[in-house]
Design an enzyme around this catalytic site. Structure first.
Site, PDB file in Angstrom:
ATOM      1  N   ASP A  36       0.824  -1.208   0.000  1.00  0.00           N
ATOM      2  CA  ASP A  36       0.000   0.000   0.000  1.00  0.00           C
ATOM      3  C   ASP A  36       0.862   1.263   0.000  1.00  0.00           C
ATOM      4  O   ASP A  36       1.392   1.667   1.046  1.00  0.00           O
ATOM      5  CB  ASP A  36      -0.899  -0.025   1.254  1.00  0.00           C
ATOM      6  CG  ASP A  36      -1.740   1.230   1.396  1.00  0.00           C
ATOM      7  OD1 ASP A  36      -2.209   1.507   2.521  1.00  0.00           O
ATOM      8  OD2 ASP A  36      -1.905   1.949   0.388  1.00  0.00           O
ATOM      9  N   ASP A 220      -1.826   5.576  -5.205  1.00  0.00           N
ATOM     10  CA  ASP A 220      -2.135   4.744  -4.048  1.00  0.00           C
ATOM     11  C   ASP A 220      -2.517   3.317  -4.434  1.00  0.00           C
ATOM     12  O   ASP A 220      -3.662   3.040  -4.800  1.00  0.00           O
ATOM     13  CB  ASP A 220      -3.290   5.400  -3.255  1.00  0.00           C
ATOM     14  CG  ASP A 220      -3.603   4.657  -1.972  1.00  0.00           C
ATOM     15  OD1 ASP A 220      -4.523   5.085  -1.253  1.00  0.00           O
ATOM     16  OD2 ASP A 220      -2.932   3.627  -1.701  1.00  0.00           O
TER      17      ASP A 220
END
Ligand SMILES: CNCc1cc([N+](=O)[O-])ccc1Cl
Length: 331
Positions: A36, A220
């Site tokens: 992430d 992201d």
């Protein structure tokens, strides 16, 4: 040194998230983590997680590792953009990703996870690849795997080659020319407060003309969808028959049979087209003929997010040099 590991969709039908195998401890314990770039904690389901909150996930058991060390008195607690959360204590241990090893990586062990983590059976934890300034460990914040590995890497980079409904790759320490076409366009990154924040040069809906207005947002990998300003999102769904902004489902939905336009975004002079097929995310509930859009409004979030729906359309270089930059190439 370098590392290379697969990014595997957790669901063969929709690209909700991707997991990558890692090993922790001695002898190695293998877990599947969600890499992430939008956060900077490395946390895992563990022997400290209540069994009532575990549903099929693999766990890390520090007591079974001869190289684990408790980071005494250190705790962590994190809440993600979708409201999910976790918290716990901290160990250090040997850690590898795709052949790249870091000794004494901070491993945040969950003592509590929220229900949306419990129900996501194929995610055994998260590996944050944001800037270490975002790390939540108290009283001393910890370094990400990438920051710990950087000094061992030929080049201080990692790359994301995420794919639609198939396994892609995270590479560390090198840029694989076989994974992209044309030239890589590098753009500045603002590392404050800790996201890979960059400015896109504009967008186009379908075959419409390109609007050259700058869009600042974050790259992201831990977010499934693309979240952009409402004006862009309404311009997109105006081209989709039967699309509505559903309060019930919390975003734009449309008949799964609708024809969707592709969506193009710019990085410098380079244009990236997200195919129409990526723009339908999933049915709102299993078997429904109403689908949830891959592009949603960022108005409630406070930041524009280029999540997996966009990243899948590109080969992305996360350049951790000083100053950091983002490289984008078609593929
Ligand atoms: C789906 N909500 C929990 C979750 C959040 C994230 N996140 O990066 O924000 C990743 C995976 C899961 Cl399973």
């Amino acid at each position: 040194d370098t590392g290379s590991a697969a990014a595997v969709p957790i669901d063969p039908r929709f690209d909700i998230a991707y997991v990558t195998p890692v090993t922790i401890g001695t002898p190695p314990q293998t877990l599947q983590l969600d890499f992430d770039t939008g956060s900077s904690d490395l946390w895992v389901f563990s022997s400290h997680t209540p069994t009532s909150q575990i549903r099929g996930q693999e766990i890390y058991t520090p007591d079974k590792s001869t190289t684990s060390k408790l980071l005494d008195g250190h705790t962590w607690s994190i809440t993600y953009g979708d409201g999910s959360a976790s918290r716990g204590n901290v160990y250090t241990d040997n850690f590898t990703v795709g052949g790249l090893a870091v000794a004494s990586q901070a491993i945040q062990c969950a003592q509590q996870v929220s229900s949306s983590f419990t129900t996501e059976e194929s995610i055994d934890g998260l590996l944050g690849l944001g800037f270490s300034t975002l790390n939540t460990v108290n009283p001393a914040s910890q370094l990400t795997f990438f920051d710990n590995a950087k000094s061992k890497l030929g080049s201080p980079v990692f790359t994301a080659d995420l794919k639609n409904k198939q396994a892609g790759t995270y590479d560390f320490g090198f840029i694989d020319k076989a994974k992209y076409t044309g030239e890589i366009t590098y753009v500045p990154v603002n590392p404050d407060p800790g996201y890979w924040t960059f400015t896109s040069s504009g967008y186009a809906v379908g075959s419409g003309n390109f609007s050259g207005s700058p869009i600042t947002g974050i790259a992201d990998t831990g977010t499934s969808l693309v979240y952009l300003p409402t004006a862009i999102v309404t311009a997109y769904y105006r081209q989709v028959q039967g699309a509505t902004n559903s309060r019930n489902y919390g975003g734009y939905v449309f008949p799964c049979s609708a024809t969707l336009p592709p969506f193009t975004f710019g990085v410098g002079e380079t244009k990236f087209t997200i195919p129409a097929s990526y723009m339908s995310y999933a049915p709102v509930t299993d078997g429904s003929s109403t689908c949830f859009g891959g592009l949603q409004s960022s108005s409630g979030i406070g930041v524009n997010i280029w999540g997996d729906v966009a990243l899948k359309a590109a080969f992305v270089v996360f350049n951790g040099a000083n100053p950091p930059t983002l490289g984008w190439a078609t593929k």
